[in-house]
Design a protein around this motif. Structure first.
Motif, PDB file in Angstrom:
ATOM      1  N   UNK A   1       7.738   5.721  -6.095  1.00 15.85           N
ATOM      2  CA  UNK A   1       6.644   5.388  -7.006  1.00 15.85           C
ATOM      3  C   UNK A   1       6.127   3.988  -6.721  1.00 15.85           C
ATOM      4  N   UNK A   2       4.827   3.899  -6.470  1.00 15.15           N
ATOM      5  CA  UNK A   2       4.082   2.644  -6.462  1.00 15.15           C
ATOM      6  C   UNK A   2       3.120   2.744  -7.634  1.00 15.15           C
ATOM      7  N   UNK A   3       3.415   2.051  -8.720  1.00 11.75           N
ATOM      8  CA  UNK A   3       2.692   2.198  -9.979  1.00 11.75           C
ATOM      9  C   UNK A   3       1.396   1.389  -9.932  1.00 11.75           C
ATOM     10  N   UNK A   4       0.252   2.082  -9.965  1.00 11.79           N
ATOM     11  CA  UNK A   4      -1.062   1.454  -9.910  1.00 11.79           C
ATOM     12  C   UNK A   4      -1.995   2.196 -10.881  1.00 11.79           C
ATOM     13  N   UNK A   5      -3.129   1.601 -11.262  1.00  6.34           N
ATOM     14  CA  UNK A   5      -3.627   0.273 -10.884  1.00  6.34           C
ATOM     15  C   UNK A   5      -3.098  -0.851 -11.764  1.00  6.34           C
ATOM     16  N   UNK A   6      -2.449  -0.501 -12.899  1.00  9.68           N
ATOM     17  CA  UNK A   6      -1.853  -1.529 -13.740  1.00  9.68           C
ATOM     18  C   UNK A   6      -0.476  -1.918 -13.232  1.00  9.68           C
ATOM     19  N   UNK A   7       0.267  -2.670 -14.058  1.00 12.36           N
ATOM     20  CA  UNK A   7       1.610  -3.118 -13.670  1.00 12.36           C
ATOM     21  C   UNK A   7       1.567  -3.811 -12.297  1.00 12.36           C
ATOM     22  N   UNK A   8       0.550  -4.634 -12.065  1.00 12.59           N
ATOM     23  CA  UNK A   8       0.246  -5.110 -10.713  1.00 12.59           C
ATOM     24  C   UNK A   8       0.545  -6.587 -10.482  1.00 12.59           C
ATOM     25  N   UNK A   9       1.276  -7.246 -11.363  1.00  9.69           N
ATOM     26  CA  UNK A   9       1.504  -8.689 -11.204  1.00  9.69           C
ATOM     27  C   UNK A   9       2.158  -9.037  -9.875  1.00  9.69           C
ATOM     28  N   UNK A  10       3.162  -8.258  -9.458  1.00  7.71           N
ATOM     29  CA  UNK A  10       3.861  -8.575  -8.211  1.00  7.71           C
ATOM     30  C   UNK A  10       2.948  -8.382  -6.999  1.00  7.71           C
ATOM     31  N   UNK A  11       2.131  -7.340  -7.019  1.00  6.60           N
ATOM     32  CA  UNK A  11       1.175  -7.141  -5.925  1.00  6.60           C
ATOM     33  C   UNK A  11       0.196  -8.299  -5.865  1.00  6.60           C
ATOM     34  N   UNK A  12      -0.342  -8.691  -7.023  1.00 12.69           N
ATOM     35  CA  UNK A  12      -1.379  -9.715  -7.049  1.00 12.69           C
ATOM     36  C   UNK A  12      -0.821 -11.112  -6.837  1.00 12.69           C
TER      37      UNK A  12
ATOM     38  N   UNK B   1      10.144   9.852   5.827  1.00  9.62           N
ATOM     39  CA  UNK B   1      10.061  11.159   6.462  1.00  9.62           C
ATOM     40  C   UNK B   1       9.290  12.095   5.557  1.00  9.62           C
ATOM     41  N   UNK B   2       9.538  13.378   5.647  1.00 10.56           N
ATOM     42  CA  UNK B   2       8.830  14.345   4.809  1.00 10.56           C
ATOM     43  C   UNK B   2       8.913  13.908   3.348  1.00 10.56           C
ATOM     44  N   UNK B   3       7.742  13.684   2.732  1.00 13.13           N
ATOM     45  CA  UNK B   3       7.679  13.173   1.362  1.00 13.13           C
ATOM     46  C   UNK B   3       6.811  14.116   0.545  1.00 13.13           C
ATOM     47  N   UNK B   4       7.405  15.164  -0.010  1.00 11.00           N
ATOM     48  CA  UNK B   4       6.582  16.158  -0.707  1.00 11.00           C
ATOM     49  C   UNK B   4       5.921  15.647  -1.970  1.00 11.00           C
ATOM     50  N   UNK B   5       6.484  14.573  -2.582  1.00 11.29           N
ATOM     51  CA  UNK B   5       5.946  14.035  -3.831  1.00 11.29           C
ATOM     52  C   UNK B   5       5.865  12.514  -3.725  1.00 11.29           C
ATOM     53  N   UNK B   6       4.762  11.972  -4.283  1.00 11.47           N
ATOM     54  CA  UNK B   6       4.583  10.515  -4.299  1.00 11.47           C
ATOM     55  C   UNK B   6       3.989  10.162  -5.655  1.00 11.47           C
ATOM     56  N   UNK B   7       4.714   9.337  -6.410  1.00 10.32           N
ATOM     57  CA  UNK B   7       4.300   8.966  -7.764  1.00 10.32           C
ATOM     58  C   UNK B   7       3.397   7.735  -7.699  1.00 10.32           C
ATOM     59  N   UNK B   8       2.223   7.817  -8.360  1.00  9.01           N
ATOM     60  CA  UNK B   8       1.276   6.693  -8.337  1.00  9.01           C
ATOM     61  C   UNK B   8       1.093   6.073  -9.719  1.00  9.01           C
ATOM     62  N   UNK B   9       1.942   6.432 -10.675  1.00 14.66           N
ATOM     63  CA  UNK B   9       1.942   5.748 -11.968  1.00 14.66           C
ATOM     64  C   UNK B   9       0.753   6.124 -12.825  1.00 14.66           C
ATOM     65  N   UNK B  10      -0.197   5.183 -12.950  1.00 11.90           N
ATOM     66  CA  UNK B  10      -1.393   5.403 -13.742  1.00 11.90           C
ATOM     67  C   UNK B  10      -1.240   5.094 -15.213  1.00 11.90           C
ATOM     68  N   UNK B  11      -0.090   4.553 -15.614  1.00 10.18           N
ATOM     69  CA  UNK B  11       0.191   4.360 -17.037  1.00 10.18           C
ATOM     70  C   UNK B  11      -0.115   2.940 -17.491  1.00 10.18           C
ATOM     71  N   UNK B  12      -0.260   2.797 -18.814  1.00  5.09           N
ATOM     72  CA  UNK B  12      -0.316   1.497 -19.499  1.00  5.09           C
ATOM     73  C   UNK B  12      -1.268   0.523 -18.819  1.00  5.09           C
ATOM     74  N   UNK B  13      -2.485   0.981 -18.563  1.00  5.18           N
ATOM     75  CA  UNK B  13      -3.478   0.137 -17.893  1.00  5.18           C
ATOM     76  C   UNK B  13      -4.399  -0.519 -18.920  1.00  5.18           C
TER      77      UNK B  13
END
Length: 552
Positions: free
Chosen positions: A240-251, A300-312
């Motif tokens: 999980x890479x939680x975006x677009x919120x929860x972004x302090x560490x990225x920014x 490798x094979x990654x059938x699922x990828x979590x993108x968060x989308x919460x608490x924005x």
């Protein structure tokens, strides 16, 4: 045979027992033999020569495994007589689970890393036929709030496999830390992976801090190792890479991807929701596409990828002329619609990379997600039902009773938790698809997953305490459904966890050294009851502005 967790579908006991010979052999197709050997590692079983040659039919041998194409990929049958153990499996996962069942039938010492002298490795005779109720049986581990070293992740994989749990959802990025190497954007791990201090406040309004730095990250090679280790144990890693919120560490690392590129950020040193948010612009999407590709290539094979989308918090989007102009150019009416467009665009990217997007439930409210996006309804069963009715597959993840950062009891002896209380009885009684749902809605439930958010789980010992034995109950729910036989089987199963070295919470309450005491880890008087939290979350799912922050 009655002490199995999770309990099997059918079980017949017959007289007698079979005795394994340590360093003996197991025969059959290599892709089925190897998972059995992984599950029974303490016996140090060897592969028969025919297995190495890829034989499809198990030769006559005391322990053998064969493929049964009439069984599902995770299904198995085990027949035990005094002379032999015969395993039929639908695939490697079924073979692994057959091995895990045999492991539980052995003495509890089978859960140690090495065989003890003098143990008689015998199992009772009978037949077990088994298959899971749900395809998704998971655990979520937040490594952003408190980083868990690779050894803890690998150990958790072993424990998941022992309980026939098959998804490890790794929460790799949040305001409090970015936890994976990026060769394309190295400041993510060089800057975003550590914070100068961590809050020790136990309630709103407090300002106390532990002024020790905290951090860590996994190299891409670490991810490759973790994924391979997990696959050998029938566990799929869901990043999980939680975006677009929860972004302090990225920014903190790359402020140019923020709603206001001139604003400077730091890796957050406290809990709660931050207004830091990525800009939903082409440059940000290109950045995330690159990072997602790095993660999926490593796994490798990654059938699922979590993108968060919460608490924005979308205020910065509305205030930005550039972002607002982009919204209007796309023909979108509101910042909420732009939020949905952004997540759909990322889901399209992931689909092109071979991954199916997963989101938290706030992300589906607009109705603009890809139809194949999986929704995790953390705010309760009602929002899960709405997502299912809208045509999305769901994984049940409600705060009650699957958030294991809540205390196991409303007791002053408990260590600090986010609130009170989620008991093992609550977990065992949970129904991922309530009887009131229509068959179509219930058919959208892929399974269930317990969550380990780590604001108040600083290390592996605390992780053990929060995860087990509630995780055993979650495994029972996801594999077997219902609590039938679970509580009677638990005492014998706790002996297995003892042998493994798990520092679980005893059913009678914490051991003296597990108690919170009166210091920073002490139980918070007047902690918020989980029932009150759930009432508020249920209300919020019906409010018009569902993209506003939901918990502080």
């Amino acid at each position: 045979m009655t002490d199995l967790i999770p309990s099997p579908r059918t079980l017949d006991v017959t007289p007698g027992s079979f005795e394994f010979t340590p360093r003996g052999t197991v025969s059959g197709p290599a892709d089925l033999v190897d998972p059995v050997r992984v599950a029974l590692a303490v016996l140090d079983l060897d592969r028969d020569g025919m297995a190495r040659a890829g034989a499809e039919t198990a030769p006559e041998a005391p322990v053998s495994v064969e493929r049964d194409r009439n069984l599902g990929p995770e299904a198995y049958a085990v027949s035990v007589t005094p002379e032999a153990v015969r395993i039929a499996a639908g695939g490697p996962a079924g073979a692994l689970y057959a091995g895990q069942t045999l492991r539980q039938l052995l003495p509890a010492a089978a859960f140690r890393a090495s065989a003890l002298p003098g143990v008689r490795w015998s199992i009772p005779c009978g037949r077990v036929e088994d298959a899971p109720r749900y395809a998704w049986r998971g655990a979520h581990l937040d490594v952003s709030r408190h980083f868990m070293p690779k050894r803890e992740v690998l150990r958790l994989v072993d424990l998941l496999a022992a309980h026939k749990l098959n998804r490890l959802h790794l929460h790799l990025a949040d305001d409090q830390g970015w936890r994976v190497e990026s060769r394309a954007y190295p400041l993510l791990h060089e800057v975003g992976s550590h914070r100068a201090r961590t809050t020790t406040a136990r309630s709103r309004g407090e300002t106390s801090f532990d002024d020790s730095p905290h951090g860590g990250h996994y190299s891409l090679d670490d991810l490759t190792e973790i994924a391979a280790y997990a696959r050998a144990r029938a566990v799929t890693v869901v990043p999980e890479i939680d975006v677009p919120g929860h972004a302090s560490a990225i920014l903190a690392a790359y402020p140019r991807f923020g709603a206001d590129p001139a604003e400077r950020h730091e890796v957050l040193d406290r809990w709660g929701i931050s207004p830091a948010i990525l800009a939903p612009l082409p440059a940000t999407i290109a950045f995330l596409e690159t990072v997602f590709a790095e993660v999926t290539e490593a796994l490798g094979a990654t059938p699922y990828f979590h993108i968060g989308g919460d608490e924005c918090v979308l205020d910065a989007w509305a205030a930005s002329p550039v972002i607002d102009g982009h919204r209007r150019a796309l023909g979108l009416a509101t910042p909420g619609d732009l939020h949905a467009w952004f997540l759909r665009r990322l889901a399209d990217t992931l689909a092109a990379q071979g991954s199916r997007a997963v989101v938290w439930d706030e992300a589906f409210v607009s109705g603009m997600l890809r139809e194949d996006t999986i929704v995790m309804p953390w705010r309760g069963v009602e929002v899960g039902r709405r997502a299912a009715a809208a045509g999305h597959d769901i994984v049940a993840t409600p705060v009650f009773p699957l958030y294991f950062d809540y205390a196991e009891a409303a007791s002053a002896e408990e260590p600090l938790a986010i609130g009170d209380a989620v008991t093992i009885e609550d977990v065992a009684a949970f129904e991922p698809a309530p009887a009131s749902w229509s068959p179509e809605e219930a058919g959208r439930v892929l399974g269930a997953q317990f969550q380990l958010w780590t604001e108040r789980i600083p290390d592996g010992r605390a992780l053990d305490y929060r995860a087990w034995p509630r995780g055993c109950a979650a495994a029972q729910v996801a594999w077997s459904g219902g609590a039938g036989g679970f509580h009677a089987a638990l005492p014998a199963h706790l002996a297995r966890l003892d042998a493994f070295g798990v520092e679980y919470r005893p059913p009678a309450g914490p051991l003296p050294w597990q108690r919170g005491g009166t210091g920073a880890r002490g139980h918070r008087p007047g902690a918020v009851p989980v029932s009150r939290v759930m009432r508020r979350l249920e209300e919020m799912t019906h409010e018009a502005d569902s993209t506003r922050p939901s918990l502080g």
